[in-house]
Design a protein around this motif. Structure first.
Motif, PDB file in Angstrom:
ATOM      1  N   SER A 107       0.253  -4.134   2.875  1.00 15.20           N
ATOM      2  CA  SER A 107      -1.141  -3.666   2.950  1.00 15.20           C
ATOM      3  C   SER A 107      -1.933  -4.319   4.088  1.00 15.20           C
ATOM      4  O   SER A 107      -2.895  -3.770   4.589  1.00 15.20           O
ATOM      5  CB  SER A 107      -1.845  -3.972   1.625  1.00 15.20           C
ATOM      6  OG  SER A 107      -1.946  -5.376   1.474  1.00 15.20           O
ATOM      7  N   GLN A 146       1.711   4.826   1.118  1.00 16.23           N
ATOM      8  CA  GLN A 146       1.395   5.410   2.428  1.00 16.23           C
ATOM      9  C   GLN A 146       0.461   6.616   2.330  1.00 16.23           C
ATOM     10  O   GLN A 146      -0.462   6.769   3.133  1.00 16.23           O
ATOM     11  CB  GLN A 146       2.695   5.811   3.138  1.00 16.23           C
ATOM     12  CG  GLN A 146       2.508   6.093   4.611  1.00 16.23           C
ATOM     13  CD  GLN A 146       3.837   6.377   5.307  1.00 16.23           C
ATOM     14  OE1 GLN A 146       4.670   7.083   4.746  1.00 16.23           O
ATOM     15  NE2 GLN A 146       4.018   5.827   6.477  1.00 16.23           N
ATOM     16  N   LYS A 147       0.668   7.472   1.312  1.00 13.72           N
ATOM     17  CA  LYS A 147      -0.139   8.697   1.223  1.00 13.72           C
ATOM     18  C   LYS A 147      -1.506   8.429   0.580  1.00 13.72           C
ATOM     19  O   LYS A 147      -2.540   8.771   1.128  1.00 13.72           O
ATOM     20  CB  LYS A 147       0.597   9.753   0.406  1.00 13.72           C
ATOM     21  CG  LYS A 147       1.664  10.487   1.189  1.00 13.72           C
ATOM     22  CD  LYS A 147       2.265  11.588   0.303  1.00 13.72           C
ATOM     23  CE  LYS A 147       3.468  12.192   0.972  1.00 13.72           C
ATOM     24  NZ  LYS A 147       4.191  13.064   0.049  1.00 13.72           N
ATOM     25  N   SER A 148      -1.462   7.835  -0.595  1.00 14.48           N
ATOM     26  CA  SER A 148      -2.722   7.661  -1.350  1.00 14.48           C
ATOM     27  C   SER A 148      -3.537   6.466  -0.865  1.00 14.48           C
ATOM     28  O   SER A 148      -4.701   6.347  -1.207  1.00 14.48           O
ATOM     29  CB  SER A 148      -2.401   7.478  -2.839  1.00 14.48           C
ATOM     30  OG  SER A 148      -1.664   6.289  -3.005  1.00 14.48           O
ATOM     31  N   ARG A 149      -2.911   5.610  -0.106  1.00 14.03           N
ATOM     32  CA  ARG A 149      -3.514   4.397   0.436  1.00 14.03           C
ATOM     33  C   ARG A 149      -3.919   3.417  -0.673  1.00 14.03           C
ATOM     34  O   ARG A 149      -4.703   2.496  -0.443  1.00 14.03           O
ATOM     35  CB  ARG A 149      -4.751   4.715   1.309  1.00 14.03           C
ATOM     36  CG  ARG A 149      -4.572   5.791   2.359  1.00 14.03           C
ATOM     37  CD  ARG A 149      -3.381   5.572   3.251  1.00 14.03           C
ATOM     38  NE  ARG A 149      -3.504   4.407   4.111  1.00 14.03           N
ATOM     39  CZ  ARG A 149      -2.527   3.896   4.836  1.00 14.03           C
ATOM     40  NH1 ARG A 149      -1.307   4.472   4.794  1.00 14.03           N
ATOM     41  NH2 ARG A 149      -2.728   2.855   5.576  1.00 14.03           N
ATOM     42  N   GLU A 150      -3.424   3.626  -1.869  1.00 17.02           N
ATOM     43  CA  GLU A 150      -3.715   2.719  -2.974  1.00 17.02           C
ATOM     44  C   GLU A 150      -2.974   1.404  -2.754  1.00 17.02           C
ATOM     45  O   GLU A 150      -1.850   1.380  -2.246  1.00 17.02           O
ATOM     46  CB  GLU A 150      -3.238   3.338  -4.304  1.00 17.02           C
ATOM     47  CG  GLU A 150      -4.161   4.387  -4.847  1.00 17.02           C
ATOM     48  CD  GLU A 150      -5.467   3.808  -5.366  1.00 17.02           C
ATOM     49  OE1 GLU A 150      -5.438   2.710  -5.961  1.00 17.02           O
ATOM     50  OE2 GLU A 150      -6.529   4.444  -5.166  1.00 17.02           O
ATOM     51  N   ARG A 178       0.849  -1.187   0.000  1.00 15.11           N
ATOM     52  CA  ARG A 178       0.000   0.000   0.000  1.00 15.11           C
ATOM     53  C   ARG A 178       0.892   1.248   0.000  1.00 15.11           C
ATOM     54  O   ARG A 178       1.903   1.291   0.711  1.00 15.11           O
ATOM     55  CB  ARG A 178      -0.869  -0.009   1.263  1.00 15.11           C
ATOM     56  CG  ARG A 178      -1.965   1.046   1.256  1.00 15.11           C
ATOM     57  CD  ARG A 178      -2.622   1.117   2.611  1.00 15.11           C
ATOM     58  NE  ARG A 178      -3.366  -0.081   2.981  1.00 15.11           N
ATOM     59  CZ  ARG A 178      -4.628  -0.338   2.619  1.00 15.11           C
ATOM     60  NH1 ARG A 178      -5.286   0.495   1.848  1.00 15.11           N
ATOM     61  NH2 ARG A 178      -5.227  -1.417   3.039  1.00 15.11           N
TER      62      ARG A 178
END
Lengths: 271, 157
Positions: free
Chosen positions: A212, A176-180, A174
Protein backbone atom coordinates in the motif's frame (compact mmCIF):
# COMPACT_ATOMS: atom_id res chain seq x y z
CA UNK A 1 69.64 -94.93 -27.91
CA UNK A 2 68.52 -97.81 -25.73
CA UNK A 3 66.31 -95.42 -23.88
CA UNK A 4 64.68 -94.30 -27.15
CA UNK A 5 64.06 -97.90 -28.17
CA UNK A 6 62.72 -98.55 -24.68
CA UNK A 7 60.18 -95.76 -25.00
CA UNK A 8 59.30 -96.90 -28.50
CA UNK A 9 58.72 -100.49 -27.40
CA UNK A 10 56.61 -99.32 -24.47
CA UNK A 11 54.44 -97.13 -26.63
CA UNK A 12 54.79 -99.05 -29.85
CA UNK A 13 51.10 -99.00 -30.67
CA UNK A 14 50.83 -95.24 -30.29
CA UNK A 15 53.97 -94.60 -32.33
CA UNK A 16 52.84 -97.03 -35.00
CA UNK A 17 49.41 -95.44 -35.24
CA UNK A 18 50.98 -91.99 -35.39
CA UNK A 19 53.35 -93.10 -38.09
CA UNK A 20 50.61 -94.61 -40.26
CA UNK A 21 48.34 -91.61 -39.83
CA UNK A 22 51.11 -89.13 -40.61
CA UNK A 23 52.30 -91.19 -43.54
CA UNK A 24 48.76 -91.44 -44.91
CA UNK A 25 48.34 -87.69 -44.61
CA UNK A 26 51.72 -87.19 -46.24
CA UNK A 27 50.60 -89.40 -49.11
CA UNK A 28 47.50 -87.30 -49.47
CA UNK A 29 49.66 -84.22 -49.95
CA UNK A 30 51.33 -85.89 -52.92
CA UNK A 31 48.10 -85.96 -54.88
CA UNK A 32 47.60 -83.61 -57.78
CA UNK A 33 46.26 -80.13 -57.03
CA UNK A 34 42.69 -80.91 -58.09
CA UNK A 35 42.41 -83.76 -55.60
CA UNK A 36 43.99 -81.64 -52.90
CA UNK A 37 41.58 -78.81 -53.52
CA UNK A 38 39.13 -79.97 -50.87
CA UNK A 39 41.75 -80.31 -48.15
CA UNK A 40 43.26 -76.98 -49.10
CA UNK A 41 39.85 -75.33 -48.93
CA UNK A 42 39.22 -76.98 -45.57
CA UNK A 43 42.55 -75.78 -44.21
CA UNK A 44 41.84 -72.28 -45.49
CA UNK A 45 38.36 -72.37 -43.99
CA UNK A 46 39.76 -73.52 -40.66
CA UNK A 47 42.34 -70.75 -40.75
CA UNK A 48 39.62 -68.28 -41.68
CA UNK A 49 37.45 -69.43 -38.75
CA UNK A 50 40.40 -69.12 -36.38
CA UNK A 51 41.05 -65.61 -37.67
CA UNK A 52 37.39 -64.80 -37.29
CA UNK A 53 37.40 -66.10 -33.70
CA UNK A 54 40.55 -64.09 -32.92
CA UNK A 55 39.06 -61.01 -34.59
CA UNK A 56 35.83 -61.54 -32.68
CA UNK A 57 37.70 -61.80 -29.36
CA UNK A 58 39.67 -58.65 -30.21
CA UNK A 59 36.49 -56.93 -31.27
CA UNK A 60 34.75 -57.78 -28.00
CA UNK A 61 37.79 -56.58 -26.04
CA UNK A 62 37.99 -53.36 -28.07
CA UNK A 63 34.26 -52.83 -27.77
CA UNK A 64 34.46 -53.17 -23.99
CA UNK A 65 37.24 -50.59 -23.78
CA UNK A 66 35.47 -48.32 -26.25
CA UNK A 67 32.25 -48.71 -24.30
CA UNK A 68 33.95 -47.71 -21.06
CA UNK A 69 35.55 -44.68 -22.71
CA UNK A 70 32.26 -43.68 -24.29
CA UNK A 71 30.46 -44.03 -20.97
CA UNK A 72 33.07 -41.81 -19.36
CA UNK A 73 32.75 -39.27 -22.16
CA UNK A 74 28.98 -39.44 -21.95
CA UNK A 75 29.11 -38.74 -18.24
CA UNK A 76 31.50 -35.83 -18.81
CA UNK A 77 29.30 -34.43 -21.57
CA UNK A 78 26.21 -34.94 -19.48
CA UNK A 79 27.75 -32.95 -16.60
CA UNK A 80 28.93 -30.33 -19.07
CA UNK A 81 25.45 -30.17 -20.52
CA UNK A 82 23.91 -29.79 -17.08
CA UNK A 83 26.34 -27.00 -16.28
CA UNK A 84 25.57 -25.31 -19.58
CA UNK A 85 21.84 -25.59 -18.97
CA UNK A 86 22.32 -24.23 -15.49
CA UNK A 87 24.39 -21.35 -16.88
CA UNK A 88 21.80 -20.68 -19.52
CA UNK A 89 18.98 -20.59 -16.96
CA UNK A 90 21.06 -18.39 -14.69
CA UNK A 91 21.76 -16.14 -17.63
CA UNK A 92 18.04 -15.84 -18.36
CA UNK A 93 17.28 -15.08 -14.72
CA UNK A 94 20.06 -12.54 -14.41
CA UNK A 95 19.03 -10.93 -17.66
CA UNK A 96 15.49 -10.62 -16.36
CA UNK A 97 16.73 -9.23 -13.06
CA UNK A 98 19.01 -6.76 -14.82
CA UNK A 99 16.15 -5.57 -16.94
CA UNK A 100 14.03 -5.20 -13.84
CA UNK A 101 16.78 -3.26 -12.12
CA UNK A 102 17.17 -0.94 -15.08
CA UNK A 103 13.45 -0.33 -15.35
CA UNK A 104 12.91 0.01 -11.64
CA UNK A 105 12.71 3.40 -9.96
CA UNK A 106 14.17 2.02 -6.76
CA UNK A 107 17.77 1.96 -5.78
CA UNK A 108 18.47 -1.77 -5.69
CA UNK A 109 21.18 -4.01 -4.28
CA UNK A 110 21.48 -7.33 -6.09
CA UNK A 111 21.90 -10.35 -3.85
CA UNK A 112 22.14 -14.08 -4.07
CA UNK A 113 20.23 -16.41 -1.81
CA UNK A 114 22.87 -18.55 -0.14
CA UNK A 115 20.71 -20.38 2.32
CA UNK A 116 17.60 -20.70 4.37
CA UNK A 117 17.46 -19.53 7.95
CA UNK A 118 17.65 -22.22 10.60
CA UNK A 119 15.84 -20.27 13.32
CA UNK A 120 12.75 -22.17 14.42
CA UNK A 121 10.77 -19.01 15.08
CA UNK A 122 11.47 -17.11 11.88
CA UNK A 123 11.08 -18.26 8.31
CA UNK A 124 13.94 -16.58 6.57
CA UNK A 125 16.51 -16.51 3.78
CA UNK A 126 20.19 -15.75 3.98
CA UNK A 127 21.62 -13.32 1.42
CA UNK A 128 25.23 -12.82 0.41
CA UNK A 129 25.08 -9.08 0.97
CA UNK A 130 25.34 -7.17 4.22
CA UNK A 131 26.20 -3.84 5.71
CA UNK A 132 29.32 -3.71 3.55
CA UNK A 133 26.94 -3.54 0.57
CA UNK A 134 24.81 -0.84 2.17
CA UNK A 135 22.15 -3.23 3.35
CA UNK A 136 20.37 -2.07 6.47
CA UNK A 137 17.80 -3.60 8.77
CA UNK A 138 14.16 -3.38 7.59
CA UNK A 139 14.82 -2.93 3.93
CA UNK A 140 12.35 -4.56 1.52
CA UNK A 141 13.55 -7.56 -0.48
CA UNK A 142 11.97 -8.20 -3.85
CA UNK A 143 12.34 -10.04 -7.14
CA UNK A 144 11.02 -9.04 -10.53
CA UNK A 145 7.90 -11.06 -9.67
CA UNK A 146 7.07 -9.42 -6.38
CA UNK A 147 7.71 -8.95 -2.70
CA UNK A 148 9.84 -11.43 -0.77
CA UNK A 149 10.12 -9.90 2.68
CA UNK A 150 12.42 -7.57 4.60
CA UNK A 151 15.93 -7.65 5.96
CA UNK A 152 15.86 -8.53 9.62
CA UNK A 153 19.43 -9.15 10.72
CA UNK A 154 22.32 -7.55 8.89
CA UNK A 155 25.91 -8.66 9.25
CA UNK A 156 28.88 -7.27 7.39
CA UNK A 157 28.64 -9.61 4.41
CA UNK A 158 25.41 -11.46 5.03
CA UNK A 159 21.90 -10.66 5.98
CA UNK A 160 18.83 -12.57 7.08
CA UNK A 161 15.55 -11.83 5.38
CA UNK A 162 12.21 -12.46 7.01
CA UNK A 163 9.92 -13.69 4.26
CA UNK A 164 6.20 -13.10 3.92
CA UNK A 165 5.54 -16.71 4.87
CA UNK A 166 6.66 -16.03 8.42
CA UNK A 167 3.99 -15.81 11.11
CA UNK A 168 5.38 -12.53 12.43
CA UNK A 169 5.35 -10.88 9.01
CA UNK A 170 2.70 -8.26 8.41
CA UNK A 171 2.57 -6.01 5.35
CA UNK A 172 0.21 -3.19 4.59
CA UNK A 173 -1.46 -4.08 1.31
CA UNK A 174 -3.88 -2.64 -1.20
CA UNK A 175 -6.28 -4.31 -3.60
CA UNK A 176 -5.46 -3.06 -7.07
CA UNK A 177 -9.03 -2.50 -8.31
CA UNK A 178 -10.95 -1.40 -5.24
CA UNK A 179 -7.94 0.36 -3.72
CA UNK A 180 -9.02 -0.98 -0.32
CA UNK A 181 -6.25 -1.35 2.20
CA UNK A 182 -5.69 -4.37 4.42
CA UNK A 183 -2.91 -6.25 6.11
CA UNK A 184 -1.25 -9.30 4.64
CA UNK A 185 0.02 -12.03 6.93
CA UNK A 186 0.89 -15.69 6.69
CA UNK A 187 -2.05 -18.06 6.82
CA UNK A 188 0.00 -20.96 8.13
CA UNK A 189 0.03 -22.89 4.86
CA UNK A 190 0.91 -22.10 1.26
CA UNK A 191 -1.26 -18.96 1.18
CA UNK A 192 -1.22 -15.49 2.60
CA UNK A 193 -4.25 -13.89 4.23
CA UNK A 194 -5.46 -10.41 3.40
CA UNK A 195 -7.17 -9.18 6.51
CA UNK A 196 -9.38 -6.24 7.37
CA UNK A 197 -11.14 -5.94 4.03
CA UNK A 198 -14.75 -5.02 4.67
CA UNK A 199 -17.59 -7.32 3.59
CA UNK A 200 -18.97 -4.44 1.53
CA UNK A 201 -15.96 -4.39 -0.78
CA UNK A 202 -16.24 -6.33 -4.00
CA UNK A 203 -13.25 -8.63 -4.33
CA UNK A 204 -12.86 -11.28 -7.00
CA UNK A 205 -10.29 -14.03 -7.36
CA UNK A 206 -7.47 -13.00 -9.66
CA UNK A 207 -7.30 -9.45 -8.34
CA UNK A 208 -3.76 -8.23 -7.72
CA UNK A 209 -2.65 -7.29 -4.22
CA UNK A 210 0.12 -4.70 -3.90
CA UNK A 211 1.98 -3.01 -1.09
CA UNK A 212 0.00 0.00 0.00
CA UNK A 213 2.87 2.35 0.69
CA UNK A 214 1.43 3.09 4.16
CA UNK A 215 4.57 1.72 5.72
CA UNK A 216 7.96 2.69 6.99
CA UNK A 217 9.52 -0.17 5.12
CA UNK A 218 7.70 -1.07 1.93
CA UNK A 219 7.19 1.44 -0.87
CA UNK A 220 3.85 1.39 -2.68
CA UNK A 221 3.08 -0.75 -5.70
CA UNK A 222 5.14 -3.91 -5.13
CA UNK A 223 3.16 -6.97 -6.05
CA UNK A 224 2.44 -9.29 -3.15
CA UNK A 225 0.22 -11.79 -4.92
CA UNK A 226 -3.19 -12.38 -6.42
CA UNK A 227 -6.48 -13.14 -4.74
CA UNK A 228 -7.08 -16.86 -4.84
CA UNK A 229 -10.18 -17.30 -2.73
CA UNK A 230 -12.75 -14.96 -1.13
CA UNK A 231 -15.10 -16.01 1.68
CA UNK A 232 -17.68 -14.19 3.69
CA UNK A 233 -19.35 -14.90 6.96
CA UNK A 234 -22.49 -13.00 7.88
CA UNK A 235 -21.38 -12.78 11.51
CA UNK A 236 -18.02 -11.25 10.66
CA UNK A 237 -17.20 -7.75 9.59
CA UNK A 238 -14.40 -8.64 7.22
CA UNK A 239 -13.92 -10.91 4.27
CA UNK A 240 -11.61 -13.88 4.47
CA UNK A 241 -9.29 -13.46 1.48
CA UNK A 242 -6.62 -15.95 0.55
CA UNK A 243 -3.73 -14.71 -1.57
CA UNK A 244 -1.42 -16.72 -3.73
CA UNK A 245 2.06 -15.17 -3.28
CA UNK A 246 3.64 -13.70 -6.39
CA UNK A 247 6.98 -15.23 -5.43
CA UNK A 248 7.76 -18.91 -5.16
CA UNK A 249 9.73 -18.87 -1.92
CA UNK A 250 11.17 -22.34 -2.50
CA UNK A 251 12.85 -21.35 -5.75
CA UNK A 252 14.45 -18.07 -4.92
CA UNK A 253 18.00 -17.66 -6.16
CA UNK A 254 18.57 -13.99 -6.89
CA UNK A 255 16.79 -11.09 -5.18
CA UNK A 256 17.11 -7.36 -4.75
CA UNK A 257 17.25 -5.33 -1.59
CA UNK A 258 15.63 -1.93 -1.96
CA UNK A 259 17.55 0.87 -0.38
CA UNK A 260 15.06 2.70 1.80
CA UNK A 261 14.42 6.24 0.60
CA UNK A 262 14.88 8.87 3.28
CA UNK A 263 11.26 9.91 2.87
CA UNK A 264 10.11 6.51 4.11
CA UNK A 265 12.44 6.35 7.06
CA UNK A 266 10.65 9.11 8.90
CA UNK A 267 7.15 7.78 8.15
CA UNK A 268 4.96 6.22 10.80
CA UNK A 269 2.86 3.13 10.26
CA UNK A 270 2.89 -0.63 10.23
CA UNK A 271 5.48 -2.53 8.25
CA UNK B 1 55.49 -115.37 -40.37
CA UNK B 2 52.85 -117.51 -38.76
CA UNK B 3 50.52 -119.66 -40.71
CA UNK B 4 47.62 -117.57 -39.55
CA UNK B 5 49.11 -114.44 -41.04
CA UNK B 6 49.77 -116.21 -44.32
CA UNK B 7 46.24 -117.52 -44.38
CA UNK B 8 44.90 -114.06 -43.75
CA UNK B 9 47.19 -112.62 -46.39
CA UNK B 10 45.67 -114.99 -48.89
CA UNK B 11 42.22 -114.10 -47.62
CA UNK B 12 42.97 -110.40 -48.06
CA UNK B 13 44.06 -111.02 -51.64
CA UNK B 14 40.96 -113.06 -52.31
CA UNK B 15 38.73 -110.40 -50.75
CA UNK B 16 40.52 -107.73 -52.73
CA UNK B 17 39.90 -109.52 -56.02
CA UNK B 18 36.26 -110.11 -55.10
CA UNK B 19 35.89 -106.47 -54.09
CA UNK B 20 37.17 -105.39 -57.46
CA UNK B 21 35.03 -107.79 -59.44
CA UNK B 22 32.14 -109.66 -57.87
CA UNK B 23 30.94 -106.97 -55.46
CA UNK B 24 29.82 -104.81 -58.37
CA UNK B 25 27.20 -107.47 -59.15
CA UNK B 26 25.70 -107.50 -55.69
CA UNK B 27 25.39 -103.74 -55.51
CA UNK B 28 21.94 -102.60 -54.28
CA UNK B 29 21.21 -99.05 -55.31
CA UNK B 30 24.64 -97.59 -54.56
CA UNK B 31 25.29 -99.76 -51.54
CA UNK B 32 27.95 -102.41 -51.63
CA UNK B 33 29.66 -104.36 -48.85
CA UNK B 34 33.33 -103.69 -47.99
CA UNK B 35 34.81 -107.18 -48.02
CA UNK B 36 38.28 -105.91 -47.15
CA UNK B 37 36.93 -104.25 -44.02
CA UNK B 38 35.28 -107.51 -42.99
CA UNK B 39 38.55 -109.44 -43.31
CA UNK B 40 40.50 -106.62 -41.66
CA UNK B 41 38.24 -106.60 -38.59
CA UNK B 42 38.42 -110.39 -38.31
CA UNK B 43 42.22 -110.22 -38.58
CA UNK B 44 42.63 -107.38 -36.06
CA UNK B 45 40.40 -109.16 -33.57
CA UNK B 46 42.75 -112.08 -33.75
CA UNK B 47 46.09 -110.27 -33.85
CA UNK B 48 45.51 -107.02 -31.93
CA UNK B 49 45.87 -103.31 -32.77
CA UNK B 50 49.47 -103.33 -34.08
CA UNK B 51 48.83 -105.98 -36.66
CA UNK B 52 45.38 -104.59 -37.30
CA UNK B 53 46.52 -101.09 -38.15
CA UNK B 54 49.48 -102.33 -40.18
CA UNK B 55 47.21 -104.54 -42.24
CA UNK B 56 44.70 -101.70 -42.52
CA UNK B 57 47.36 -99.31 -43.75
CA UNK B 58 48.69 -101.76 -46.39
CA UNK B 59 45.25 -102.79 -47.63
CA UNK B 60 44.11 -99.20 -47.73
CA UNK B 61 47.21 -98.23 -49.63
CA UNK B 62 46.51 -101.03 -52.11
CA UNK B 63 42.98 -99.72 -52.54
CA UNK B 64 44.31 -96.22 -53.05
CA UNK B 65 46.67 -97.43 -55.73
CA UNK B 66 43.94 -98.96 -57.85
CA UNK B 67 41.39 -96.28 -57.15
CA UNK B 68 41.06 -92.80 -58.52
CA UNK B 69 40.45 -91.03 -55.23
CA UNK B 70 42.91 -89.29 -52.97
CA UNK B 71 45.96 -91.50 -52.38
CA UNK B 72 46.34 -92.10 -48.65
CA UNK B 73 42.66 -91.65 -47.83
CA UNK B 74 41.74 -95.35 -47.72
CA UNK B 75 45.09 -96.05 -46.01
CA UNK B 76 44.25 -93.64 -43.24
CA UNK B 77 40.65 -94.80 -42.71
CA UNK B 78 41.59 -98.49 -42.83
CA UNK B 79 44.50 -97.88 -40.43
CA UNK B 80 42.12 -96.41 -37.88
CA UNK B 81 39.55 -99.17 -38.48
CA UNK B 82 42.22 -101.86 -37.99
CA UNK B 83 43.52 -100.16 -34.86
CA UNK B 84 40.04 -99.84 -33.36
CA UNK B 85 39.16 -103.45 -34.14
CA UNK B 86 42.38 -104.55 -32.43
CA UNK B 87 41.72 -102.42 -29.38
CA UNK B 88 38.12 -103.68 -29.12
CA UNK B 89 39.27 -107.29 -29.17
CA UNK B 90 37.80 -109.08 -26.17
CA UNK B 91 35.71 -106.10 -25.12
CA UNK B 92 32.35 -107.64 -26.08
CA UNK B 93 30.64 -110.94 -25.56
CA UNK B 94 32.05 -113.58 -27.90
CA UNK B 95 28.90 -113.98 -29.99
CA UNK B 96 28.47 -110.27 -30.63
CA UNK B 97 32.19 -109.48 -30.70
CA UNK B 98 32.69 -109.55 -34.45
CA UNK B 99 29.52 -107.74 -35.48
CA UNK B 100 29.80 -104.99 -32.87
CA UNK B 101 33.47 -104.43 -33.64
CA UNK B 102 32.66 -104.34 -37.35
CA UNK B 103 29.95 -101.77 -36.65
CA UNK B 104 32.19 -99.47 -34.59
CA UNK B 105 35.24 -99.81 -36.81
CA UNK B 106 33.08 -99.42 -39.91
CA UNK B 107 31.53 -96.23 -38.56
CA UNK B 108 34.95 -94.79 -37.76
CA UNK B 109 36.28 -95.90 -41.15
CA UNK B 110 33.42 -94.36 -43.10
CA UNK B 111 33.36 -91.19 -41.05
CA UNK B 112 37.06 -90.50 -41.63
CA UNK B 113 36.84 -91.46 -45.27
CA UNK B 114 33.83 -89.33 -46.10
CA UNK B 115 34.78 -86.46 -43.85
CA UNK B 116 38.03 -85.96 -45.74
CA UNK B 117 36.43 -86.88 -49.04
CA UNK B 118 33.75 -84.19 -48.69
CA UNK B 119 35.99 -81.46 -47.32
CA UNK B 120 35.52 -78.31 -49.34
CA UNK B 121 32.87 -79.93 -51.49
CA UNK B 122 29.22 -79.06 -51.61
CA UNK B 123 28.11 -82.48 -50.30
CA UNK B 124 26.34 -82.68 -47.02
CA UNK B 125 28.24 -85.01 -44.74
CA UNK B 126 25.09 -85.66 -42.73
CA UNK B 127 23.04 -86.85 -45.70
CA UNK B 128 25.99 -88.85 -46.97
CA UNK B 129 26.19 -90.69 -43.63
CA UNK B 130 22.42 -91.21 -43.41
CA UNK B 131 21.74 -92.23 -47.01
CA UNK B 132 24.99 -93.88 -47.92
CA UNK B 133 27.27 -94.79 -45.00
CA UNK B 134 24.73 -96.36 -42.66
CA UNK B 135 22.93 -98.51 -45.27
CA UNK B 136 26.30 -99.45 -46.74
CA UNK B 137 27.57 -100.40 -43.29
CA UNK B 138 24.45 -102.43 -42.60
CA UNK B 139 24.98 -104.27 -45.85
CA UNK B 140 28.63 -104.87 -44.90
CA UNK B 141 27.57 -106.15 -41.46
CA UNK B 142 25.04 -108.59 -42.98
CA UNK B 143 27.55 -109.93 -45.50
CA UNK B 144 30.25 -109.86 -42.80
CA UNK B 145 28.08 -111.91 -40.45
CA UNK B 146 27.53 -114.55 -43.11
CA UNK B 147 31.17 -114.64 -44.22
CA UNK B 148 32.47 -114.76 -40.66
CA UNK B 149 30.32 -117.79 -40.03
CA UNK B 150 32.22 -119.62 -42.80
CA UNK B 151 35.55 -117.84 -42.37
CA UNK B 152 36.05 -118.47 -38.67
CA UNK B 153 36.45 -122.30 -38.82
CA UNK B 154 38.90 -121.90 -41.70
CA UNK B 155 40.99 -119.44 -39.76
CA UNK B 156 41.01 -121.43 -36.53
CA UNK B 157 44.60 -121.94 -35.37
Amino acid sequence: MKKVFGIFSQRRTVFLLGFYVVFSLFLMTLNDPYQLRGIRIAVLQTMSWMHQIRDHVNLVKNLKEENQQLRKKLLEKSLENQQMQESMLENIRLHRMLKFKEESNYSLIAAKVIGYGQEPTIRSLILDVGSADSVEKNQPVITDLGLVGKSLVVEKNQSIVQILMDRNSLVSARLQKSREVGVVGWSGNLWLDLNYISREVVVEPGEVVLTSGLSRIYPAGIKIGIVAEVRENEYELFKQIKIKPAVDFDRLEEVFVIKTPDSLKSREGID
Amino acid sequence: MSQLVIRYLLLFLFAFILQMTLVNFIEILQWRPDLLLIVLVAFALRKGPDWGMTAGFLIGLLQDMVGTELIGLAALSKTVAGFLAGVLSGKFAERAQFLLTLLISGLAHDFIYFFIYTLGEHFSLQSLIIFYTIPNLMYTIIIGGLLYYFMEPLMAE
